[in-house]
Design an enzyme around this catalytic site. Structure first.
Site, PDB file in Angstrom:
ATOM      1  N   THR A   1       0.842  -1.200   0.000  1.00  0.00           N
ATOM      2  CA  THR A   1       0.000   0.000   0.000  1.00  0.00           C
ATOM      3  C   THR A   1       0.873   1.244   0.000  1.00  0.00           C
ATOM      4  OG1 THR A   1      -1.424   1.375   1.406  1.00  0.00           O
ATOM      5  CG2 THR A   1      -0.213  -0.367   2.504  1.00  0.00           C
TER       6      THR A   1
ATOM      7  N   SER B   1      -1.185   3.003  10.547  1.00  0.00           N
ATOM      8  CA  SER B   1      -2.132   2.182  11.307  1.00  0.00           C
ATOM      9  C   SER B   1      -1.519   0.802  11.498  1.00  0.00           C
ATOM     10  CB  SER B   1      -3.466   2.041  10.559  1.00  0.00           C
ATOM     11  OG  SER B   1      -3.320   1.124   9.476  1.00  0.00           O
TER      12      SER B   1
ATOM     13  N   TYR C   1      -2.720  -1.882  10.458  1.00  0.00           N
ATOM     14  CA  TYR C   1      -2.808  -2.526   9.143  1.00  0.00           C
ATOM     15  C   TYR C   1      -1.652  -2.103   8.245  1.00  0.00           C
ATOM     16  CZ  TYR C   1      -3.758  -2.245   4.186  1.00  0.00           C
ATOM     17  OH  TYR C   1      -3.605  -2.269   2.830  1.00  0.00           O
ATOM     18  N   HIS C   2      -1.443  -0.791   8.119  1.00  0.00           N
ATOM     19  CA  HIS C   2      -0.364  -0.330   7.244  1.00  0.00           C
ATOM     20  C   HIS C   2       0.981  -0.875   7.728  1.00  0.00           C
ATOM     21  CE1 HIS C   2      -3.470   2.775   6.232  1.00  0.00           C
ATOM     22  NE2 HIS C   2      -3.002   2.550   5.025  1.00  0.00           N
TER      23      HIS C   2
ATOM     24  N   LYS D   1       1.758  -4.287   6.406  1.00  0.00           N
ATOM     25  CA  LYS D   1       2.250  -4.286   5.018  1.00  0.00           C
ATOM     26  C   LYS D   1       3.742  -3.935   4.985  1.00  0.00           C
ATOM     27  CE  LYS D   1      -1.613  -4.909   2.492  1.00  0.00           C
ATOM     28  NZ  LYS D   1      -1.822  -6.005   1.542  1.00  0.00           N
TER      29      LYS D   1
END
Lengths: 382, 382
Positions: A144, A179, A181-182, A185
């Protein structure tokens, strides 16, 4: 080319699987159907009704004569995954199979831990699977643009040449993800890079921008093939969410000042980028990074744009600014390179009013399915 | 100051807990005793016999009148950890509680996944624990110099000012870790940095070099307080391992050409660095990074140095070069900053022949416990 699409039942994975299948790739899908379960957990639903996974596969074969093999199981289950790889022996693995919502990862400790463990272990299992079973297989992994954060210098594609105290080196671009989530990644990127260096795996990390739009020519062929359209606060993203808000007669809700600038890409270009990465693979040992977006927008400009088109449909949405549930800069420098996919042949579909009209039509057609109480942000970063 | 030492039964954690307790800190230890289990799994043992954890605590109190509270449990068990934090309400958490061997993490897929999940989840749980229970608590986290890899420019302490296309920013230093273990520390660093930015947590990340030496004044007080001395291929590290090889009448085994240059630190300085970080805490919201080592050495030079001192003990070890089980550069530029702990008052114990003599004496005293078949590398990176 034999391709395994992990997460092939999801918002990006499903249209990608169809796009590849339509172009003669021999496609199999791996998916644990978790995305459908998260709808249940969160009390949300796709604005477009989506058919059960087996029905999708059956309908695709009926309409096109092309068969996509489906495997329902979890990437974190290594034994199961190794069996699939033994059976399929793919030339390429497209890996969308992760928890991909920043707000979902920020719900609480459990969701943060789940997101990181799920994403990291799934990707590690794929890497070990490639090493042990299909070492020539090219990994195409979805990252991302959010991995980079908002540095005060230009964002490059994965690497940056640094001159420092009279010496220089080309090093991985520094990461400041926003975050849990980030972060997952970013962890994946480091893990994959290491496996390329150490085992000679060929990988392409696609740092994708925010995806907008819903349908591709393939998903639009039949209602059973329709793609999901997320409008809620947790899985919905800018533009698509603004369109749903407009259709529901709701204010368009910008978080904070809305100067947050990000890279954006249409779903029709996502599927094409994956195809380009597959047909122009990375070299053995190469960890190749492309920034997969086509245009930069500030969030408030997207809201204004939807507000400008909406009156054609008799809608008069206001753009309102909510207290930002996220911790992020609301005004900042942002200039990110995105030339490498263009060099491979990507012809971008830029955002135009026609696309916004198409989305508004879809949203109005299904507007009874918009859950108005799931539009406002419920997850705080703090 | 109330301090919780996570991993306080281990090689660095135990001497640190005693050092802090001796200096008037109010210390509690959290440990799952996993390090002792890994000895069982690998069929290895510490060269110095180590006493059971409760005996260590009891003896320390008998000898000094100072009590260290011990909690046996797992950092990945969030409910348990939250209970400990509620009970202890520490002002500082020193976090050594991770799987810390690169070869262990490279044994196979299971060990790689275990290492990353164990380390990441333990650290995430601590971060959520601080956020929710003791928001003022200062986290002192052990990282590793191995996070940086071997870039062709100077290594700075955590951040680097980058000038790029006419703009500049201070960004996290790019990371190129060399094993699944080192990757886990990079993931931790990104996670902690995010929590500092987002929640205002105060954290110090200590990127420690390779630790050598065994005893501190406190662990040397009594055999029940002795520290562990790892000599095997999986948990033993350069210098200590060379000393054990010399004592066992074995060749000194350098991996590859031995030009691998790393930062090194004596265990006596490790404990002092932790103390300095605690008494000079990071600010709320600050993610502070110190490079915690005192000298750089090429691995072959350490072997030569041990070979030079060994004849004083009637030993005549040869230095031999083994095929490198790791994937790493064997000749490279290496110049890493390490001034910030000196600025806080660290007075380094540099490597001298007296320390090598002390280690050789220890190793010869317990040489029957050296497992000669566990000296050669059994884990390959490939």
């Amino acid at each position: 080319m034999r391709v395994l699409v992990c997460g092939g039942d999801g918002f990006c994975g499903w249209p990608t699987a169809l796009h590849l299948s339509a172009r003669g790739f021999d496609v199999a899908i791996v998916d644990n159907l978790a995305r459908r379960e998260w709808d249940v957990e969160l009390g949300t639903q796709s604005l477009l009704p989506i058919a059960p996974f087996p029905d999708r596969l059956r309908r695709w074969e009926e309409l096109t004569g092309r068969r996509i093999r489906g495997y329902v199981g979890d990437l974190t289950d290594a034994d199961w995954l190794m069996d699939v790889l033994q059976k399929e022996r793919p030339d390429g693995i497209v890996h969308f199979g992760e928890q991909r919502s920043a707000p979902y990862s920020m719900i609480d400790r459990k969701h943060a831990v789940f997101t990181q463990v799920n994403n990291i272990v799934g990707t590690l299992n794929i890497l070990y699977g490639i090493k042990e079973i299909v070492p020539e297989c090219h990994l195409v992994k979805l990252g991302t643009m959010g991995e980079y954060g908002t540095p005060n210098i230009d964002i490059e594609e994965g690497y940056i040449e640094i001159h420092h105290k009279g010496r220089s080196d080309v090093l991985p671009y520094p990461k400041q993800p926003g975050s849990m989530y980030h972060l997952s990644k970013v962890h994946d990127s480091h893990n994959i890079h290491f496996c390329c260096r150490t085992w000679g795996i060929a990988a392409t990390d696609l740092n994708q921008g925010v995806v907008y739009g819903v349908q591709t020519p393939e998903t639009a062929m039949d209602p059973v093939l329709y793609n999901r359209f997320d409008t809620d606060d947790v899985f919905g993203t800018a533009l698509n969410r603004f369109v749903a808000e407009a259709a529901a007669g709701h204010d368009l809700t910008v978080y904070g000042r809305g100067g947050q600038t990000r890279g954006f890409i249409q779903i029709r270009d996502t599927v094409r980028c994956i195809e380009l990465a597959l047909v122009h693979p990375a070299q053995p040992g190469e960890f190749r990074v492309f920034n997969q977006f086509t245009e930069q927008f500030a969030v408030r400009d997207l809201a204004d744009r939807v507000a400008r088109v909406a009156p054609e449909f008799g809608l008069q949405p206001r753009v309102v600014h909510l207290p930002n549930p996220r911790v992020e800069r609301e005004e900042h420098y942002y200039n990110a390179a995105h030339t490498r996919l263009i060099e491979l042949g990507l012809e971008p579909h830029l955002l135009d009013d026609a696309l916004i009209r198409e989305l508004l039509e879809l949203a109005l057609r299904y507007k009874d399915r918009i859950l108005v109480d799931k539009l406002l942000p419920r997850v705080s970063w703090r």
